[in-house]
Design a protein around this motif. Structure first.
Motif, PDB file in Angstrom:
ATOM      1  N   THR A 162       0.819  -1.215   0.000  1.00 11.58           N
ATOM      2  CA  THR A 162       0.000   0.000   0.000  1.00 11.58           C
ATOM      3  C   THR A 162       0.853   1.265   0.000  1.00 11.58           C
ATOM      4  OG1 THR A 162      -0.182  -0.148   2.418  1.00 11.58           O
ATOM      5  CG2 THR A 162      -1.996  -1.056   1.118  1.00 11.58           C
ATOM      6  N   SER A 163       1.906   1.290   0.813  1.00  2.20           N
ATOM      7  CA  SER A 163       2.729   2.498   0.891  1.00  2.20           C
ATOM      8  C   SER A 163       3.482   2.746  -0.416  1.00  2.20           C
ATOM      9  CB  SER A 163       3.715   2.403   2.064  1.00  2.20           C
ATOM     10  OG  SER A 163       4.555   1.279   1.921  1.00  2.20           O
ATOM     11  N   TYR A 177       0.882   4.023  -2.976  1.00  2.00           N
ATOM     12  CA  TYR A 177       0.437   5.380  -2.661  1.00  2.00           C
ATOM     13  C   TYR A 177       1.520   6.404  -2.989  1.00  2.00           C
ATOM     14  CZ  TYR A 177      -1.169   9.445  -0.054  1.00  2.00           C
ATOM     15  OH  TYR A 177      -1.556  10.720   0.293  1.00  2.00           O
ATOM     16  N   MET A 217      -2.027   4.786 -10.338  1.00  2.00           N
ATOM     17  CA  MET A 217      -1.970   3.684  -9.378  1.00  2.00           C
ATOM     18  C   MET A 217      -2.322   2.357 -10.044  1.00  2.00           C
ATOM     19  SD  MET A 217      -4.289   3.018  -6.007  1.00  2.00           S
ATOM     20  CE  MET A 217      -4.142   4.695  -5.448  1.00  2.00           C
ATOM     21  N   THR A 220      -5.567   1.500  -0.931  1.00  2.00           N
ATOM     22  CA  THR A 220      -4.803   2.719  -1.216  1.00  2.00           C
ATOM     23  C   THR A 220      -5.653   3.747  -1.955  1.00  2.00           C
ATOM     24  OG1 THR A 220      -2.892   1.251  -1.493  1.00  2.00           O
ATOM     25  CG2 THR A 220      -2.571   3.523  -2.125  1.00  2.00           C
ATOM     26  N   ASP A 258      -6.609   6.318   0.360  1.00  2.00           N
ATOM     27  CA  ASP A 258      -5.661   6.370   1.483  1.00  2.00           C
ATOM     28  C   ASP A 258      -6.348   5.963   2.782  1.00  2.00           C
ATOM     29  OD1 ASP A 258      -3.299   6.657   2.830  1.00  2.00           O
ATOM     30  OD2 ASP A 258      -3.410   8.831   3.008  1.00  2.00           O
TER      31      ASP A 258
END
Length: 566
Positions: free
Chosen positions: A140-141, A144, A164, A416, A419
């Motif tokens: 996810t990080s 993002y 994304m 994501t 967020d």
């Protein structure tokens, strides 16, 4: 901020075609020769030392480094390079002492290590935990931060979600080919990453020199950085004294001076490089010499990373402090240090911007691919094969692995999308360090004692797993409320939210020390001879002259950097 020109798109498309085409060629050759699960997940015996080293770096240097560490460079300066420099030393320790234990005992996954050395309960708990960590923190990080950075380069607007999805699809294409495809395409990714990263640093330094009327002079730009912000070129952050500013306190909370070298930074690095599936997986399919050479090669490449990911952040700080990059650092009126790298990228000339985009995309895709492959490996070998379908064929396991890859990246995209996990608020690099730091002390204690102390028992491992996690939460969240802001163990400082906080690296060190003591105590209550203990041979740890040369060169370079910038 200028958008991409035609030449930028051409450069990026050429990069995509080369990586995808090379990956498809390797996949075609691999499929014709071998379709076993171990070859798919580990590329058993087929990765060269330079492919292992490049793949290690490609999986490590992703959006959290490019974006997050540049943001830390903006705030703190060169001190954040400690993560990279200590990593180079940690890789030496892993190559000399950890990898021989894994290879001698035919370890292919980290849960398998825990099962063979301790018990099935420990293995299953950690397998599930690692799956959640890799999906909900790492994937996810990276998604993002990567989408934010590329969207900013493209001029913002509504491109975030489209980018994304594109990154996720690109990563799936690479990952479905298996570890051999990932390993060899990572070589291209690292070459692009380094060339694009150096080009970005070059432009950052020329922007500084031009801003101060010194022409396009890289050396003058670097000297101006050191002259303008000397504190940003000190490896050790001073302990805040009476009357310290909030900025000085925030720096210390992030990188607590000498204290971090006695605590968390070693736990972070040794756990990450030595006990982490998506890192060690690159070397587990090779012979000992090849694995060691690859790991040490990665250590040398790590020494380049501060130049690539940190200097642009410092350059952005100096430019922002002197009136430039005001809009870029605070798009929409909201300032965030993690905007530093994309702020520099926006000023690259046409053509070079496409190269930088390719470098950033290479880092993001390689990171996503490596982590997704490890998710598939752990799920397939340690959960599906053991608990769901023990009689699964080789082709069935490969198919399950591919399905797992698609599902894990899809879940990461969903979480994501808006967020949901709050990555943007915490800052990408801080987000990862904080949540992996809660489990690192317990996991590293389990692996360290499991490898090198024969008396360590299964109950001690369970104790370490629970106590390590619990103590990490206690020191991070509750210690100051129970014992006050200052004791003989720690000193807490008021953070930017107005609460007392112990530097998280100190918290990790304390949690590790107490966890280690508890595990030793529980083990001493058990039998003197543990039948599950690994048999170690001193010959395992001997190194060849070529390996020794790489070790000495790495240590000399690290020492020289610390002497120069202490």
């Amino acid at each position: 901020m200028d958008k991409f020109a035609t030449v930028d798109y051409i450069i990026f498309v050429v990069y995509f075609i080369i990586v995808a085409g090379y990956g498809f060629w390797i996949y075609s050759r691999k499929t014709a020769a071998n379709n076993s699960s171990k070859d798919y997940f580990l590329a058993e015996g087929s990765l060269t030392w330079w492919a292992i080293g490049a793949s290690l770096i490609a999986s490590n240097i992703s959006a959290e480094q490019f974006i997050g560490m540049s943001g830390n460079g903006f705030e703190v300066g060169i001190a954040v390079a400690a993560y990279e420099l200590i990593a180079a030393v940690a890789l030496i320790i892993v190559a000399v002492w950890f990898i021989p234990v894994y290879l001698k005992n035919k370890i292919f996954t980290m849960p398998q290590f825990l099962n063979n050395r301790y018990n099935e309960t420990t293995s299953l708990i950690m397998a599930v935990f690692w799956l959640f960590l890799y999906v909900f923190v790492n994937l996810t990080s990276i998604l993002y931060l990567g989408a934010i950075a590329i969207s900013s380069m493209a001029g913002g607007g509504d491109s975030f979600h489209l980018i994304m999805v594109a990154l996720a699809v690109f990563a799936v294409i690479i990952t479905l080919g298996g570890m051999r495809v990932i390993g060899f395409t990572d070589v291209i990714q690292v070459v692009v990453l380094i060339i694009g990263g150096i080009a970005t640093t070059y432009v950052a330094l020329t922007l500084v020199s031009e801003h101060f009327g010194l022409g396009k002079d890289v050396l003058a730009g670097f000297n101006k950085l050191m002259e303008d912000s000397p504190k940003h070129f000190e490896m050790i952050v001073d302990k805040p004294g009476v009357g310290a500013t909030q900025e000085e306190i925030n720096k210390y909370l992030m990188l607590p001076g000498i204290g971090m070298y006695l605590a968390g930074i070693w736990i972070v690095n040794l756990n990450y490089w030595g006990c982490n599936q998506y890192i060690t997986q690159r070397a587990l399919g090779a012979d000992l010499k090849t694995a060691r050479m690859g790991i040490l090669f990665a250590g040398l490449l790590k020494l380049l990373m501060p130049l690539i990911v940190m200097l642009p952040g410092i350059a952005a700080y100096v430019l922002y402090k002197n009136g430039a990059l005001q809009e870029e650092m605070a798009p929409g009126g909201v300032f965030h240090a993690d905007n530093a790298y994309s702020a520099i990228l926006g000023h690259l000339p046409n053509g070079m911007k496409g190269l930088a985009l390719a470098a950033l995309t290479a880092a993001i895709v390689a990171g996503l691919a490596g982590k997704a492959n490890s998710i598939a490996t752990i799920y397939t070998l340690d959960i599906y094969k053991k608990y769901i379908n023990a009689g699964a064929s080789e082709s069935k396991m490969v198919w399950v692995g591919k399905i797992t890859i698609v599902i894990s990246i899809l879940v990461a995209v969903l979480f994501t999308w808006n967020d949901t996990l709050g990555i943007g608020g915490a800052g990408g690099f801080t987000f990862i360090q904080k949540y992996t730091g809660f489990i690192s002390p317990g996991v590293f204690a389990m692996f360290l004692l499991g490898m090198f102390w024969k008396r360590t028992t299964g109950p001690a491992a369970i104790t370490g797993l629970i106590s390590g996690f619990g103590l990490s939460i206690f020191f991070n969240e509750f210690a100051t409320k129970v014992f006050g802001p200052e004791t003989w163990l720690y000193t807490a400082y008021i953070n930017k939210s107005g609460n007392y906080e112990i530097p998280f690296q100190i918290c990790m060190g304390l949690a590790f020390a107490f966890t280690l003591a508890m595990m030793i105590g529980v083990s001493l209550l058990g039998p003197k001879e543990n039948p599950k203990a690994f048999v170690l041979d001193k010959k395992m740890f001997k190194v060849e002259p070529s390996i020794l040369v790489l070790i000495v060169v790495t240590l000399l370079l690290v020492t020289a950097i610390y002497v120069r910038f202490w």
